[in-house]
Write a protein that holds these residues in place. Structure first.
Motif, short mmCIF file in Angstrom:
data_model
loop_
_atom_site.label_atom_id
_atom_site.label_comp_id
_atom_site.label_asym_id
_atom_site.label_seq_id
_atom_site.Cartn_x
_atom_site.Cartn_y
_atom_site.Cartn_z
N ASP A 1 3.68 -4.26 33.50
CA ASP A 1 4.95 -3.80 32.77
C ASP A 1 6.02 -4.70 33.31
O ASP A 1 7.00 -5.07 32.30
CB ASP A 1 5.26 -2.28 33.40
N ALA A 2 6.22 -5.33 34.60
CA ALA A 2 7.26 -6.07 35.08
C ALA A 2 6.96 -7.64 34.02
O ALA A 2 8.10 -8.18 33.61
CB ALA A 2 7.03 -6.39 36.42
N ILE A 3 5.80 -7.90 34.03
CA ILE A 3 5.59 -9.22 33.30
C ILE A 3 6.14 -9.36 31.75
O ILE A 3 6.63 -9.95 31.29
CB ILE A 3 4.08 -9.67 33.10
N LEU A 4 5.56 -7.85 31.35
CA LEU A 4 5.92 -7.64 29.83
C LEU A 4 7.45 -7.44 29.65
O LEU A 4 7.84 -8.06 28.61
CB LEU A 4 5.10 -6.38 29.24
N GLU A 5 8.18 -6.86 30.53
CA GLU A 5 9.54 -6.72 30.64
C GLU A 5 10.32 -8.07 30.34
O GLU A 5 11.07 -8.41 29.42
CB GLU A 5 10.18 -5.74 31.58
N ALA A 6 9.80 -8.76 31.30
CA ALA A 6 10.39 -10.33 31.43
C ALA A 6 10.13 -10.87 29.93
O ALA A 6 10.96 -11.80 29.56
CB ALA A 6 9.66 -11.12 32.48
N LEU A 7 8.71 -10.94 29.60
CA LEU A 7 8.40 -11.74 28.07
C LEU A 7 9.21 -11.22 27.09
O LEU A 7 9.58 -11.90 26.25
CB LEU A 7 6.84 -11.41 28.34
N VAL A 8 9.30 -9.70 27.06
CA VAL A 8 10.03 -9.13 25.90
C VAL A 8 11.64 -9.76 26.00
O VAL A 8 12.10 -9.92 24.96
CB VAL A 8 10.07 -7.67 25.81
N GLU A 9 12.15 -9.82 26.88
CA GLU A 9 13.39 -10.15 26.95
C GLU A 9 13.73 -11.55 26.77
O GLU A 9 14.53 -12.07 26.47
CB GLU A 9 14.13 -9.97 28.68
N LEU B 1 11.39 -13.63 25.23
CA LEU B 1 10.82 -14.11 23.68
C LEU B 1 11.28 -12.96 22.69
O LEU B 1 11.13 -13.59 21.48
CB LEU B 1 9.33 -14.09 23.71
N GLY B 2 11.85 -11.82 22.86
CA GLY B 2 12.06 -10.91 21.81
C GLY B 2 10.63 -9.89 21.50
O GLY B 2 9.61 -10.40 21.83
N PRO B 3 10.89 -8.72 20.96
CA PRO B 3 9.92 -7.93 20.90
C PRO B 3 8.85 -8.45 19.96
O PRO B 3 7.76 -7.82 19.87
CB PRO B 3 10.61 -6.54 20.49
N GLY B 4 9.35 -9.37 19.00
CA GLY B 4 8.21 -9.83 17.95
C GLY B 4 7.19 -10.69 18.32
O GLY B 4 6.59 -11.16 17.48
N ALA B 5 7.51 -11.47 19.52
CA ALA B 5 6.85 -12.91 19.73
C ALA B 5 5.22 -12.51 20.09
O ALA B 5 4.50 -13.50 20.06
CB ALA B 5 7.45 -13.32 21.07
N LEU B 6 5.07 -11.35 20.62
CA LEU B 6 3.57 -11.15 21.11
C LEU B 6 2.76 -10.20 20.09
O LEU B 6 1.69 -10.05 20.31
CB LEU B 6 3.52 -10.40 22.48
N LEU B 7 3.44 -10.02 18.98
CA LEU B 7 2.84 -9.11 17.71
C LEU B 7 1.47 -9.40 17.45
O LEU B 7 0.69 -8.92 17.05
CB LEU B 7 3.69 -8.68 16.94
N GLU B 8 1.36 -10.95 17.36
CA GLU B 8 0.20 -11.45 16.39
C GLU B 8 -0.96 -11.86 17.52
O GLU B 8 -2.01 -12.20 16.90
CB GLU B 8 0.74 -12.64 15.65
N VAL B 9 -0.73 -11.65 18.66
CA VAL B 9 -1.73 -11.96 19.79
C VAL B 9 -2.96 -11.09 19.54
O VAL B 9 -4.12 -11.74 19.42
CB VAL B 9 -1.38 -12.21 21.16
N CYS B 10 -3.02 -9.86 19.86
CA CYS B 10 -4.02 -9.10 19.78
C CYS B 10 -3.48 -7.62 19.64
O CYS B 10 -2.40 -7.34 20.10
CB CYS B 10 -5.06 -9.30 20.60
N ARG B 11 -4.34 -6.75 19.40
CA ARG B 11 -4.03 -5.32 19.20
C ARG B 11 -3.52 -4.84 20.67
O ARG B 11 -2.65 -4.25 20.64
CB ARG B 11 -5.19 -4.50 18.71
N TRP C 1 -2.18 -6.40 23.37
CA TRP C 1 -0.80 -6.86 23.56
C TRP C 1 0.08 -6.37 22.72
O TRP C 1 1.29 -6.20 22.98
CB TRP C 1 -1.04 -8.44 23.38
N PHE C 2 -0.35 -5.99 21.40
CA PHE C 2 0.87 -5.54 20.45
C PHE C 2 0.97 -4.17 20.98
O PHE C 2 2.23 -3.81 20.92
CB PHE C 2 0.02 -5.48 19.03
N THR C 3 0.07 -3.39 21.37
CA THR C 3 0.59 -1.86 21.82
C THR C 3 1.26 -1.99 23.09
O THR C 3 2.19 -1.46 23.09
CB THR C 3 -1.01 -1.32 22.07
N ALA C 4 0.86 -2.92 23.96
CA ALA C 4 1.61 -2.98 25.38
C ALA C 4 3.17 -3.45 24.90
O ALA C 4 4.10 -2.64 25.76
CB ALA C 4 0.93 -3.95 26.17
N THR C 5 3.41 -4.28 23.97
CA THR C 5 4.46 -4.76 23.82
C THR C 5 5.71 -3.60 23.16
O THR C 5 6.85 -3.41 23.52
CB THR C 5 4.76 -6.21 23.04
#
Length: 244
Positions: A7-15, A17-27, A29-33
């Motif tokens: 969660d800590a890593i995701l929060e840092a990544l979302v802040e 890169l933005g919430p759309g940056a990880l959507l295309e990686v895999c399902r 990661w999409f769900t986690a984001t």
């Protein structure tokens, strides 16, 4: 501990890169984001606090026309017109007005619902552990949709009471005409003031309609989630039977 670290890593990544940056990686990661607090709920909470604060500050400057039969200084009418303009910018302007931003959040809510509906379509070749993970991700997304819908409905209810009254500008227009006539103000001045107040009143009325329509949409979506869960259970059951 592992979930907390993720969660800590995701929060840092979302802040970052933005919430759309990880959507295309895999399902997964999409769900986690999507389910991360900073994707929707955190920004919505911060925006609500700021919107309420700025609206409350501006609403304190709005007042009814004076009740005195005669007012020597008509400039209070012009000062009120300036206050109306500032309130219009806060509540109805594009792209940062309260109603515009609320509508944007509502559309994001609908987008997540559309994604979940698409995810219910049968997937060939997805069985066993892969099928189980897909179902787990789907239920996480539905839970997130619940949280988002409840929060947005609460935010909408709070902001609804801060919508400007479309009748207020017209009361000021009538006051200005009455006092202007007594003070000998040229009729063109009063007419121009009334025209401006009519324009503001129209903007506020349209803004109120848009806000209330958005509010009704969010409320309807919130109440439909019970049916959505039943649909998902049925789809998951059918998928399990077909995979056997």
């Amino acid at each position: 501990a592992a979930d907390a670290a993720l969660d800590a890593i995701l929060e840092a990544l979302v802040e970052l890169l933005g919430p759309g940056a990880l959507l295309e990686v895999c399902r997964c990661w999409f769900t986690a984001t999507v389910c991360n607090h900073q994707s929707f709920r955190g920004p919505l909470n911060r925006w609500q606090l700021l919107a309420c604060s700025t609206l409350d500050e501006q609403l304190l400057q709005m007042a009814e026309p004076p009740e005195d039969d005669f007012v020597e200084d008509l400039r209070i009418g012009l000062e009120h017109a300036e206050a109306e303009l500032r309130l219009t910018q806060l509540s109805a302007s594009f792209p940062s007005g309260v109603t515009v931003v609320l509508l944007r959040y509502a559309r994001r809510l609908s987008s997540l619902l559309c994604w979940i509906n698409l995810s219910l379509q049968p997937r060939s070749g997805v069985t066993g552990e892969g099928g189980l993970r897909r179902q787990q991700n789907l239920w996480r997304e539905i839970e997130e949709l619940h949280r988002r819908a409840r929060q947005l409905a609460e935010v909408s209810a709070v902001l609804r009471g801060r919508l400007p009254d479309p009748e207020l500008p017209m009361r000021w227009a009538q006051w200005f005409e009455d006092i202007g006539e007594v003070a000998g103000l040229p009729a063109d001045h009063c007419k121009r003031y009334r025209t401006q107040r009519e324009q503001v009143a129209a903007v506020w009325a349209n803004n109120r309609r848009t806000f209330l329509c958005t509010d009704e949409h969010v409320d309807a979506l919130l109440h439909s989630l019970v049916d959505l869960e039943e649909i998902v259970r049925s789809a998951v059951a059918n998928e399990s039977k077909q995979s056997q």
